[in-house]
Enzyme design. Structure first.
Site, PDB file in Angstrom:
ATOM      1  N   LYS A  15       1.038  -1.274  -0.218  1.00  0.00           N
ATOM      2  CA  LYS A  15      -0.368  -0.116  -0.094  1.00  0.00           C
ATOM      3  C   LYS A  15       1.514   1.141  -0.434  1.00  0.00           C
ATOM      4  CE  LYS A  15      -4.636   0.251   2.777  1.00  0.00           C
ATOM      5  NZ  LYS A  15      -5.088   0.141   3.719  1.00  0.00           N
ATOM      6  N   ASP A  68      -7.968   3.123   4.134  1.00  0.00           N
ATOM      7  CA  ASP A  68      -9.162   2.150   4.489  1.00  0.00           C
ATOM      8  C   ASP A  68      -9.806   1.146   3.127  1.00  0.00           C
ATOM      9  OD1 ASP A  68      -9.652  -0.037   6.651  1.00  0.00           O
ATOM     10  OD2 ASP A  68     -11.430   0.294   6.166  1.00  0.00           O
ATOM     11  N   GLY A 144      -2.956  -8.601  -1.221  1.00  0.00           N
ATOM     12  CA  GLY A 144      -4.474  -9.431  -1.508  1.00  0.00           C
ATOM     13  C   GLY A 144      -5.497  -9.577  -2.361  1.00  0.00           C
TER      14      GLY A 144
HETATM   15  P1  IMP Z   1      -7.536  -2.299   4.758  1.00  0.00           P
HETATM   16  O1  IMP Z   1      -7.502  -1.085   3.587  1.00  0.00           O
HETATM   17  O2  IMP Z   1      -6.142  -2.494   4.811  1.00  0.00           O
HETATM   18  O3  IMP Z   1      -8.283  -2.900   6.000  1.00  0.00           O
HETATM   19  O4  IMP Z   1      -8.212  -3.757   3.373  1.00  0.00           O
HETATM   20  C1  IMP Z   1      -8.933  -4.134   3.789  1.00  0.00           C
HETATM   21  C2  IMP Z   1      -8.375  -5.432   2.888  1.00  0.00           C
HETATM   22  O5  IMP Z   1      -8.402  -5.140   1.611  1.00  0.00           O
HETATM   23  C3  IMP Z   1      -7.027  -6.157   3.265  1.00  0.00           C
HETATM   24  O6  IMP Z   1      -6.743  -7.474   3.043  1.00  0.00           O
HETATM   25  C4  IMP Z   1      -6.265  -5.495   1.710  1.00  0.00           C
HETATM   26  O7  IMP Z   1      -5.023  -6.754   1.631  1.00  0.00           O
HETATM   27  C5  IMP Z   1      -7.263  -5.963   0.874  1.00  0.00           C
HETATM   28  N1  IMP Z   1      -6.898  -4.303  -0.579  1.00  0.00           N
HETATM   29  C6  IMP Z   1      -6.382  -3.191   0.167  1.00  0.00           C
HETATM   30  N2  IMP Z   1      -6.384  -2.878  -0.923  1.00  0.00           N
HETATM   31  C7  IMP Z   1      -6.740  -3.542  -1.687  1.00  0.00           C
HETATM   32  C8  IMP Z   1      -6.057  -3.834  -2.871  1.00  0.00           C
HETATM   33  O8  IMP Z   1      -5.382  -2.662  -3.577  1.00  0.00           O
HETATM   34  N3  IMP Z   1      -6.354  -4.648  -4.319  1.00  0.00           N
HETATM   35  C9  IMP Z   1      -6.352  -5.660  -3.109  1.00  0.00           C
HETATM   36  N4  IMP Z   1      -7.104  -5.746  -2.633  1.00  0.00           N
HETATM   37  C10 IMP Z   1      -6.645  -4.983  -1.134  1.00  0.00           C
END
Ligand code: IMP
Length: 196
Positions: A15, A68, A144
């Protein structure tokens, strides 16, 4: 030339890498702060991002942002959405593919809520990219749910794209570019500026 510096609160290196590359042309430098993001249970990414940003600000007292993000699958009525992190940790993208086994409607949207705190400013920026959930994982890049998400108008998943290609189309790219142009327009630069 003055360069703006912001902390990005995340433990996720991917990220951070994506975000730094998006902000580079805007002369905004990011520093990763791998604090645990205090995630409240809420139905909106915006609320989760803002809450986490406020908590982090109490600790750091420096201009910062929290991203997020979540994957909203239409046939699952928006699930996993704000629960994406938990779902990824438990059933992974394989679990999403299983839930969609034999489901014709593959439409899904990825969304990022980006909270910026630089007192007295508190601001939210949202980016969304829709597409489809593929039938099988494709590609080894990104992180992810990237291997199962193919944005509309493309024949590659996020995981088959370079970071630059993904940033050009992604939910994150859109949210971060909105923030960067808002900061530039308003000339409201966070206070900890560095010379560059
Ligand atoms: P968070 O923003 O870190 O809470 O992300 C929530 C979930 O979505 C996590 O498991 C991340 O791996 C997934 N995620 C967030 N952004 C992306 C992305 O750009 N591509 C794929 N998965 C994502």
């Amino acid at each position: 030339m003055v360069k703006t510096k912001l902390f990005l609160i995340t433990k996720n290196k991917n990220k951070y890498q994506e975000a730094s590359l998006i902000l580079k042309p805007y002369r905004i430098s990011l520093e990763q702060k791998p604090l645990s993001k205090e995630e409240i249970q809420a139905e909106s990414l915006e609320k989760i991002a803002l809450h986490a940003a406020r908590k982090a600000y109490v600790l750091l007292r420096r201009p910062l942002i929290v991203d997020d993000s979540g994957l909203f699958v239409e046939a699952l009525r928006g699930f996993p959405g704000p629960y994406s992190s938990y779902v990824y940790k438990t059933i992974g993208y394989e679990g999403i593919l299983d839930l969609l086994d034999d489901v014709e409607n593959r439409r899904a949207c990825f969304k990022t809520a980006l909270a910026l705190i630089s007192p007295p400013l508190e601001k939210l920026f949202v980016g969304e990219t829709c597409g489809v959930i593929t039938r099988k994982p494709m590609g080894s890049g990104g992180f992810g749910f990237d291997p199962i998400f193919m944005p509309e108008g493309y024949s590659k998943t996020y995981a088959q794209m370079t970071t630059t290609e993904k940033n050009a189309v992604s939910h994150r790219g859109k949210a971060f570019r909105l923030m960067a142009s808002w900061l530039a327009r308003r000339r409201v630069y966070p206070s900890n500026r560095i010379r560059g």
